[in-house]
Write a protein that holds these residues in place. Structure first.
Motif, PDB file in Angstrom:
ATOM      1  N   LYS A  65       0.837  -1.212   0.000  1.00 52.12           N
ATOM      2  CA  LYS A  65       0.000   0.000   0.000  1.00 52.12           C
ATOM      3  C   LYS A  65       0.868   1.256   0.000  1.00 52.12           C
ATOM      4  CE  LYS A  65      -4.232  -1.531   0.153  1.00 52.12           C
ATOM      5  NZ  LYS A  65      -5.174  -1.247  -0.918  1.00 52.12           N
ATOM      6  N   ILE A  66       1.937   1.244   0.780  1.00 54.94           N
ATOM      7  CA  ILE A  66       2.845   2.394   0.819  1.00 54.94           C
ATOM      8  C   ILE A  66       3.468   2.609  -0.554  1.00 54.94           C
ATOM      9  CG2 ILE A  66       5.054   3.203   1.744  1.00 54.94           C
ATOM     10  CD1 ILE A  66       4.188   1.946   4.444  1.00 54.94           C
ATOM     11  N   ALA A  67       3.886   1.525  -1.191  1.00 54.62           N
ATOM     12  CA  ALA A  67       4.472   1.632  -2.530  1.00 54.62           C
ATOM     13  C   ALA A  67       3.449   2.192  -3.516  1.00 54.62           C
ATOM     14  CB  ALA A  67       4.985   0.274  -2.995  1.00 54.62           C
ATOM     15  N   GLU A  68       2.209   1.731  -3.405  1.00 53.84           N
ATOM     16  CA  GLU A  68       1.152   2.230  -4.292  1.00 53.84           C
ATOM     17  C   GLU A  68       0.921   3.724  -4.058  1.00 53.84           C
ATOM     18  OE1 GLU A  68      -3.593   1.525  -5.301  1.00 53.84           O
ATOM     19  OE2 GLU A  68      -2.641   0.339  -3.734  1.00 53.84           O
ATOM     20  N   LEU A  69       0.871   4.136  -2.798  1.00 50.43           N
ATOM     21  CA  LEU A  69       0.677   5.556  -2.500  1.00 50.43           C
ATOM     22  C   LEU A  69       1.840   6.400  -3.021  1.00 50.43           C
ATOM     23  CD1 LEU A  69      -0.813   5.458   1.096  1.00 50.43           C
ATOM     24  CD2 LEU A  69      -1.943   6.238  -0.979  1.00 50.43           C
ATOM     25  N   ARG A  70       3.047   5.895  -2.863  1.00 46.56           N
ATOM     26  CA  ARG A  70       4.203   6.626  -3.380  1.00 46.56           C
ATOM     27  C   ARG A  70       4.130   6.771  -4.897  1.00 46.56           C
ATOM     28  NH1 ARG A  70       8.619   4.005   0.605  1.00 46.56           N
ATOM     29  NH2 ARG A  70       8.335   5.496   2.284  1.00 46.56           N
ATOM     30  N   MET A  71       3.658   5.708  -5.572  1.00 44.81           N
ATOM     31  CA  MET A  71       3.518   5.759  -7.023  1.00 44.81           C
ATOM     32  C   MET A  71       2.491   6.822  -7.409  1.00 44.81           C
ATOM     33  SD  MET A  71       1.426   4.527  -9.854  1.00 44.81           S
ATOM     34  CE  MET A  71       0.293   3.599  -8.901  1.00 44.81           C
ATOM     35  N   TRP A  72       1.370   6.890  -6.680  1.00 40.86           N
ATOM     36  CA  TRP A  72       0.336   7.875  -6.987  1.00 40.86           C
ATOM     37  C   TRP A  72       0.837   9.292  -6.713  1.00 40.86           C
ATOM     38  CZ3 TRP A  72      -3.770   7.608  -9.864  1.00 40.86           C
ATOM     39  CH2 TRP A  72      -4.347   6.365 -10.113  1.00 40.86           C
ATOM     40  N   VAL A  73       1.585   9.467  -5.646  1.00 42.67           N
ATOM     41  CA  VAL A  73       2.132  10.793  -5.342  1.00 42.67           C
ATOM     42  C   VAL A  73       3.116  11.202  -6.425  1.00 42.67           C
ATOM     43  CG1 VAL A  73       3.621  12.051  -3.724  1.00 42.67           C
ATOM     44  CG2 VAL A  73       1.732  10.675  -2.864  1.00 42.67           C
ATOM     45  N   LYS A  74       3.964  10.272  -6.843  1.00 42.75           N
ATOM     46  CA  LYS A  74       4.925  10.563  -7.905  1.00 42.75           C
ATOM     47  C   LYS A  74       4.190  10.934  -9.190  1.00 42.75           C
ATOM     48  CE  LYS A  74       8.747   8.578 -10.500  1.00 42.75           C
ATOM     49  NZ  LYS A  74       9.512   7.376 -10.793  1.00 42.75           N
ATOM     50  N   ARG A  75       3.144  10.173  -9.493  1.00 33.28           N
ATOM     51  CA  ARG A  75       2.365  10.457 -10.711  1.00 33.28           C
ATOM     52  C   ARG A  75       1.716  11.838 -10.623  1.00 33.28           C
ATOM     53  NH1 ARG A  75      -3.222   8.139 -12.655  1.00 33.28           N
ATOM     54  NH2 ARG A  75      -3.241   9.014 -14.739  1.00 33.28           N
ATOM     55  N   ARG A  76       1.175  12.149  -9.454  1.00 35.46           N
ATOM     56  CA  ARG A  76       0.529  13.453  -9.264  1.00 35.46           C
ATOM     57  C   ARG A  76       1.560  14.568  -9.419  1.00 35.46           C
ATOM     58  NH1 ARG A  76      -0.329  17.348  -5.514  1.00 35.46           N
ATOM     59  NH2 ARG A  76      -2.377  18.318  -5.486  1.00 35.46           N
ATOM     60  N   ASP A  77       2.716  14.399  -8.811  1.00 36.88           N
ATOM     61  CA  ASP A  77       3.761  15.419  -8.919  1.00 36.88           C
ATOM     62  C   ASP A  77       4.204  15.599 -10.360  1.00 36.88           C
ATOM     63  OD1 ASP A  77       3.604  15.836  -6.206  1.00 36.88           O
ATOM     64  OD2 ASP A  77       5.387  14.633  -5.729  1.00 36.88           O
ATOM     65  N   GLU A  78       4.321  14.489 -11.090  1.00 37.01           N
ATOM     66  CA  GLU A  78       4.701  14.581 -12.505  1.00 37.01           C
ATOM     67  C   GLU A  78       3.639  15.340 -13.296  1.00 37.01           C
ATOM     68  OE1 GLU A  78       5.248  10.523 -13.661  1.00 37.01           O
ATOM     69  OE2 GLU A  78       7.236  10.386 -12.734  1.00 37.01           O
ATOM     70  N   ILE A  79       2.388  15.054 -12.982  1.00 35.50           N
ATOM     71  CA  ILE A  79       1.297  15.749 -13.683  1.00 35.50           C
ATOM     72  C   ILE A  79       1.329  17.236 -13.375  1.00 35.50           C
ATOM     73  CG2 ILE A  79      -1.218  16.016 -13.740  1.00 35.50           C
ATOM     74  CD1 ILE A  79      -1.402  12.954 -13.516  1.00 35.50           C
ATOM     75  N   LEU A  80       1.512  17.560 -12.102  1.00 38.52           N
ATOM     76  CA  LEU A  80       1.544  18.979 -11.739  1.00 38.52           C
ATOM     77  C   LEU A  80       2.744  19.698 -12.357  1.00 38.52           C
ATOM     78  CD1 LEU A  80       0.430  18.913  -8.003  1.00 38.52           C
ATOM     79  CD2 LEU A  80      -0.867  19.715  -9.980  1.00 38.52           C
ATOM     80  N   GLN A  81       3.836  19.003 -12.553  1.00 34.65           N
ATOM     81  CA  GLN A  81       5.021  19.626 -13.124  1.00 34.65           C
ATOM     82  C   GLN A  81       4.900  19.815 -14.634  1.00 34.65           C
ATOM     83  OE1 GLN A  81       8.283  17.197 -11.861  1.00 34.65           O
ATOM     84  NE2 GLN A  81       8.233  17.972  -9.770  1.00 34.65           N
ATOM     85  N   ARG A  82       3.945  19.133 -15.237  1.00 33.56           N
ATOM     86  CA  ARG A  82       3.783  19.265 -16.692  1.00 33.56           C
ATOM     87  C   ARG A  82       3.417  20.693 -17.077  1.00 33.56           C
ATOM     88  NH1 ARG A  82       0.812  14.543 -19.743  1.00 33.56           N
ATOM     89  NH2 ARG A  82       2.728  14.133 -20.848  1.00 33.56           N
ATOM     90  N   ALA A  83       2.666  21.325 -16.217  1.00 34.90           N
ATOM     91  CA  ALA A  83       2.273  22.706 -16.508  1.00 34.90           C
ATOM     92  C   ALA A  83       2.819  23.585 -15.387  1.00 34.90           C
ATOM     93  CB  ALA A  83       0.761  22.815 -16.594  1.00 34.90           C
ATOM     94  N   GLU A  84       3.885  24.263 -15.665  1.00 34.91           N
ATOM     95  CA  GLU A  84       4.501  25.130 -14.669  1.00 34.91           C
ATOM     96  C   GLU A  84       3.687  26.417 -14.538  1.00 34.91           C
ATOM     97  OE1 GLU A  84       7.010  24.434 -12.590  1.00 34.91           O
ATOM     98  OE2 GLU A  84       7.143  22.441 -13.443  1.00 34.91           O
ATOM     99  N   GLY A  85       4.085  27.228 -13.616  1.00 36.50           N
ATOM    100  CA  GLY A  85       3.355  28.438 -13.237  1.00 36.50           C
ATOM    101  C   GLY A  85       2.947  29.355 -14.359  1.00 36.50           C
ATOM    102  N   HIS A  86       3.866  29.667 -15.310  1.00 40.75           N
ATOM    103  CA  HIS A  86       3.513  30.626 -16.360  1.00 40.75           C
ATOM    104  C   HIS A  86       2.449  30.077 -17.307  1.00 40.75           C
ATOM    105  CE1 HIS A  86       6.674  28.274 -18.325  1.00 40.75           C
ATOM    106  NE2 HIS A  86       6.171  28.661 -19.472  1.00 40.75           N
ATOM    107  N   VAL A  87       2.477  28.778 -17.557  1.00 39.41           N
ATOM    108  CA  VAL A  87       1.447  28.173 -18.413  1.00 39.41           C
ATOM    109  C   VAL A  87       0.086  28.244 -17.712  1.00 39.41           C
ATOM    110  CG1 VAL A  87       0.679  26.052 -19.546  1.00 39.41           C
ATOM    111  CG2 VAL A  87       3.101  26.660 -19.547  1.00 39.41           C
TER     112      VAL A  87
END
Length: 159
Positions: A65-87
């Motif tokens: 479960k911890i590994a799954e949560l870490r994967m989801w957090v990593k995925r979320r962070d990657e998604i959020l980084q796709r569009a930086e502040g100026h975009v």
């Protein structure tokens, strides 16, 4: 022989038989005491091994479960980084109908990234302009990502 003496003799016989039976029971208990002790220890050891096995299974499950949560957090962070502040600022400053039109041509993760970083009022205006199926889908993705983040934070999982 009188009735009283017969009754006394019967009582003495019963007392002797009872004493003999008690003595035999005592001897039996003493004879099997070590075996009973060994059986009790063996039962307790089996119970401890069973509990240890269950505990290891739960630890494995929690690690998964911890590994799954870490994967989801990593995925979320990657998604959020796709569009930086100026975009995000560009989309936030567009009219909701224009932003919605542009978001329809973006991939799902980029669209979600932009919407998550917008202020809630502006994001809701843009979602209102999208086709209902697309808006529902993007909202589901956003809810899933934020729910996973909240679950991670409530469990105290570090990245």
């Amino acid at each position: 022989m009188t009735l009283v003496s017969a009754s006394a003799q019967t009582s003495e016989t019963e007392t002797e038989e009872l004493t003999i039976a008690i003595e035999q029971a005592k001897n039996y208990c003493e004879a099997i005491a070590d075996q009973a002790k060994d059986a009790r220890i063996a039962w307790q050891m089996r119970a401890l091994f069973d509990v240890e096995h269950q505990m290891k299974a739960k630890i494995t499950e929690l690690d998964a479960k911890i590994a799954e949560l870490r994967m989801w957090v990593k995925r979320r962070d990657e998604i959020l980084q796709r569009a930086e502040g100026h975009v995000v600022n560009i989309y936030a400053n567009m009219r909701p109908d224009a932003a919605a039109l542009q978001l329809t041509s973006l991939d799902d993760e980029t669209a979600v990234s932009i919407l998550l970083q917008m202020k809630a009022r502006k994001a809701s205006s843009v979602l209102a302009e999208l086709a209902s199926e697309r808006a529902a889908y993007l909202t589901d993705l956003m809810a899933e990502l934020t729910a996973r983040k909240a679950a991670k934070q409530s469990m105290g999982v570090s990245q």
